[in-house]
Design an enzyme around this catalytic site. Sequence first.
Site, short mmCIF file in Angstrom:
data_model
loop_
_atom_site.label_atom_id
_atom_site.label_comp_id
_atom_site.label_asym_id
_atom_site.label_seq_id
_atom_site.Cartn_x
_atom_site.Cartn_y
_atom_site.Cartn_z
CD GLU A 234 -10.38 -1.85 -0.15
OE1 GLU A 234 -9.65 -1.26 -1.00
OE2 GLU A 234 -10.00 -2.12 0.98
CB CYS A 268 -6.88 1.09 -0.70
SG CYS A 268 -6.00 -0.41 -1.14
#
Length: 463
Positions: A234, A268
């Site tokens: 990720e 993020c």
Amino acid sequence: MGIATVNPATGETLRTYDAHGPEEVERRIAAAHETFRVYRTTTFAERARLMRRAADLLDEDTDDIARTMTIEMGKPITAARAEAAKCAKAMRWYAENAAWLLADEHPAESDVRDTGADAARVHYRPLGTVLAVMPWNFPLWQVVRFAAPALMAGNTGLLKHASNVPRTALYLGDLFRRAGFPEGCFQTLLIGSGAVEAVLRDRRVAAATLTGSEPAGRSVAAIAGDEVKKTVLELGGSDPYIVMPSADLTRAVKTAVTARVQNNGQSCIAAKRFIVHRDVFEHFAERFTAAMSALTVGDPLEESTDVGPLATEQGRTDLEELVDDAVAKGATVLCGGARPEDRKRGWFYEPTVLTGITPEMRIHQEETFGPVATLYPVTDIEEAVAVANDSPFGLSSNVWTRDDEDVAFFVRDLEAGGVFVNGMTASHPALPFGGVKRSGYGRELSGHGIREFCNATTVWQRA
């Protein structure tokens, strides 16, 4: 700076830590491997009992661990407490659901007969010891969303946390030990990034998961690929936040502010690029800018603070360079764009809104990891999707519309791992989380996440 706790609100180094040497790293890898041999045979009920105990301990520790996170990486104290609560919730969710998520799968009887078997099933088995390379921005949550499903599946874990959150890293290892998990089940490795390759190449480490920067992800993926080991990545994100004419603008503006500055803008999945239909652009821009300007920047330990410091001095420098490059190439600063005048110490940056963004600007393609928003006016839904997809990242997305045809168009065409309609992107144990393109691959959370580090074993049987 090596492994150290440095208060980003003051720049003061509070404590430095010695890295684990080769002998200690070897001892911990060996313990993880040997513990896995036995732990994998435990029942879901026993694992669930231990996981619930860990959640209870975390609840008891909330105030202390929240303060630790805030001091180490600067998140507002209210957000730190919320992060701890979210972790406890995820632990309990997996304790409750792991058994059925990993229950044997049985093909249709007709399909079984076609294979020539009397019985057939798919059985999920844990892979082994998994190395988790984790970032500083959500120092508790990023780890727990891996650890809870991995441990419930019967794996053991080794944590290499970011070097600026060592207190949090050590706490996590201790938390699972205090909960009663067998020694070696989940351990922290205090090592620098240069020591990761040797751990990942060790034959006793079965797989790796990484949340972090794109360069770090490429490195881990390359090493794991050379060793033919499973990875989940990720990485970065530059999520679009699309506002169409039918949107509830009051809600859209309010949520946009939270979506951009959550965790001081260092997330993020934070909305970063605000793509607004021209029919409502001026209205949205005016209200959004006013709300960003009204945020309180200050000491993250104060309850009233909305935005604290960036976690590192280099992070603030990187953000400043992106903004300065955009302004030099013609972007307009609607608010912010500088260090706060009243914050001479620490790594603070004003909540900032930019418009007039063009493809020549670095900020158009690179991730802004801080409280900086970019605004893009668009003429129709096709242009909105084109601007949204004009990014190397594809983590998640936000769309604001009350038109069902719009929703169907966005779900079909947005290049992202998630589409959140009339709400802010967030992670939840029941929903898979992850991205496409340079935002990584694989999924965390939900059944998809717990199965990532399992061996889906085909069992074919005749009488």
